[in-house]
Design a protein around this motif. Structure first.
Motif, mmCIF file in Angstrom:
data_model
loop_
_atom_site.group_PDB
_atom_site.id
_atom_site.type_symbol
_atom_site.label_atom_id
_atom_site.label_comp_id
_atom_site.label_asym_id
_atom_site.label_seq_id
_atom_site.Cartn_x
_atom_site.Cartn_y
_atom_site.Cartn_z
ATOM 1 N N ARG A 38 0.823 -1.206 0.000
ATOM 2 C CA ARG A 38 0.000 0.000 0.000
ATOM 3 C C ARG A 38 0.861 1.261 0.000
ATOM 4 O O ARG A 38 0.609 2.202 -0.762
ATOM 5 N N VAL A 39 1.872 1.272 0.841
ATOM 6 C CA VAL A 39 2.759 2.437 0.924
ATOM 7 C C VAL A 39 3.464 2.652 -0.410
ATOM 8 O O VAL A 39 3.492 3.769 -0.947
ATOM 9 N N LEU A 40 4.013 1.588 -0.956
ATOM 10 C CA LEU A 40 4.750 1.719 -2.216
ATOM 11 C C LEU A 40 3.824 2.062 -3.376
ATOM 12 O O LEU A 40 4.235 2.776 -4.301
ATOM 13 N N ALA A 41 2.589 1.592 -3.361
ATOM 14 C CA ALA A 41 1.649 1.946 -4.430
ATOM 15 C C ALA A 41 1.419 3.456 -4.444
ATOM 16 O O ALA A 41 1.410 4.080 -5.511
ATOM 17 N N TYR A 42 1.246 4.042 -3.267
ATOM 18 C CA TYR A 42 1.056 5.497 -3.200
ATOM 19 C C TYR A 42 2.329 6.240 -3.592
ATOM 20 O O TYR A 42 2.283 7.198 -4.364
ATOM 21 N N VAL A 43 3.459 5.813 -3.073
ATOM 22 C CA VAL A 43 4.719 6.498 -3.369
ATOM 23 C C VAL A 43 5.032 6.420 -4.860
ATOM 24 O O VAL A 43 5.389 7.429 -5.485
#
Length: 105
Positions: free
Chosen positions: A9-14
């Motif tokens: 989730r974090v990497l998808a946003y970043v």
């Protein structure tokens, strides 16, 4: 699987944000001849995209997704705004699967 969902989730946003920044940098480079920003942002986005691929593969393997679905999630990081859509879709899918697993247990 929760431990694999959070990094995804974090990497998808970043990656989504960086892809939007990269898009602006490409417009600056090829539309206005300003090359500096794209020389900085491109390698950063590339590195973060590789981390996104690893996170998507890790989550997909733990969730036992089909290879086609894993590939679709991985490719979502290459189209502006699509990683945000897929992050929501994947999160809902994982929440539904977790609820179903809890109900049957």
């Amino acid at each position: 699987m929760e431990s694999a969902l959070k990094p995804f989730r974090v990497l998808a946003y970043v990656v989504g944000v960086m892809l939007l920044v990269l898009t602006v940098c490409i417009v600056l480079r090829y539309g206005f001849g300003i090359e500096g920003p794209s020389k900085i942002v491109s390698p950063i986005h590339g590195f973060l995209y590789m981390l996104y691929l690893v996170a998507a593969m890790n989550l997909g393997m733990k969730a036992r997704w089909s290879w086609q679905y894993i590939l679709g999630v991985m490719l979502a990081g290459t189209v502006p705004l699509l990683s945000f859509v897929f992050e929501r879709k994947v999160t809902r899918r994982m929440e539904t699967e977790a609820a179903a697993a809890t109900a049957t247990a």
